[in-house]
Design an enzyme around this catalytic site. Structure first.
Site, PDB file in Angstrom:
ATOM      1  CB  CYS A 115      36.362  49.457  38.677  1.00 12.32           C
ATOM      2  SG  CYS A 115      37.068  51.046  38.142  1.00 12.32           S
ATOM      3  CG  HIS A 210      37.066  47.459  34.554  1.00 19.68           C
ATOM      4  ND1 HIS A 210      35.702  47.470  34.730  1.00 19.68           N
ATOM      5  CD2 HIS A 210      37.499  48.699  34.905  1.00 19.68           C
ATOM      6  CE1 HIS A 210      35.313  48.658  35.161  1.00 19.68           C
ATOM      7  NE2 HIS A 210      36.402  49.419  35.278  1.00 19.68           N
ATOM      8  CD  GLU A 212      34.665  44.176  33.712  1.00 15.71           C
ATOM      9  OE1 GLU A 212      34.208  45.341  33.759  1.00 15.71           O
ATOM     10  OE2 GLU A 212      35.321  43.655  34.637  1.00 15.71           O
TER      11      GLU A 212
END
Length: 234
Positions: A115, A210, A212
């Site tokens: 990002c 993202h 994660e």
């Protein structure tokens, strides 16, 4: 990979004005991101942003993860004005992240940029950013959407796919890619979603999304962290 000797992954910390559990302002990283590095077999280490000694500090690490965060100061990429949606700009954070990106790429240290991290790499290599994508109806915040990955790219090999549903949270995007960067993923609206550097000394990829957010349930997204840690182990 010896499970007792985990590759050491540097994760630049992010400044936070409020952290209730610690009572004070803090330097933090998202728990989901740290856990994804750990699941991959890495030892994540948050590092303090400072404006000197970056190369020497990174020398002890096996890989780097540049995480998400607030916006870069527009003058870092030559913009004369600042859009009123630009937020959380911090001069020290910008200086440190840009230094980390340059040193990792120059030294061949394995690097995954996420990002803001992608935007940092782009600016570090002379690229520019679109300061705002056009308001709430056009930004990629709180959005899971499909992206198309270029075949035979590092991001495609890491995720094991050429199409992926990704979790995004950004209101800015790449305008002009930096010197030597190859676009390796795009969203349906044309937004650049991944960048790579052909001929880079070490493993490197940058994603605008993202991983994660969904890595705990999506092997494709966990694959990006796995690829970073594998490269760091080598």
């Amino acid at each position: 990979m010896d499970p007792a000797v985990r590759p050491l992954i540097a994760v630049p910390a992010r400044f936070s004005a409020r952290t209730s559990a610690l009572r004070y302002a803090a330097e933090v990283n998202a728990r989901a991101l740290i856990e994804a590095v750990w699941r991959a077999g890495g030892e994540p280490a948050g590092i303090h942003p400072a404006d000197t000694g970056t190369a020497a500090r990174l020398a002890r690490f096996d890989g780097v993860l540049l995480p998400g965060g607030g916006d870069l100061a527009p003058d870092r990429y030559g913009a004369a004005d600042t859009h009123d949606t630009v937020y959380d700009v911090d001069t020290l954070q910008d200086t440190f992240d840009l230094d980390v990106a340059r040193h990792a790429l120059e030294s061949g240290l394995p690097l995954l940029a996420i990002c803001r991290g992608l935007q940092v790499v782009n600016v570090a290599l002379g690229g520019t950013l679109e300061q705002d994508m056009g308001g709430p109806e056009r930004e990629h915040r709180h959005l899971v959407h499909p992206v198309t990955l270029e075949p035979d790219s590092a991001v495609s090999r890491a995720t094991g796919t050429e199409k992926a549903d990704v979790s995004c949270y950004h209101h800015q995007r790449v305008d002009r890619p930096g010197s030597g960067l190859r676009v390796t993923a795009r969203a349906a609206d044309g937004t650049i979603e991944a960048l790579e550097l052909p001929g880079a000394q070490g493993w490197f990829t940058a994603v605008q999304w993202h991983p994660e957010d969904t890595a705990h349930e999506d092997p494709a997204q966990q694959g990006l962290l796995d690829a970073l840690v594998r490269a760091a182990a080598r």
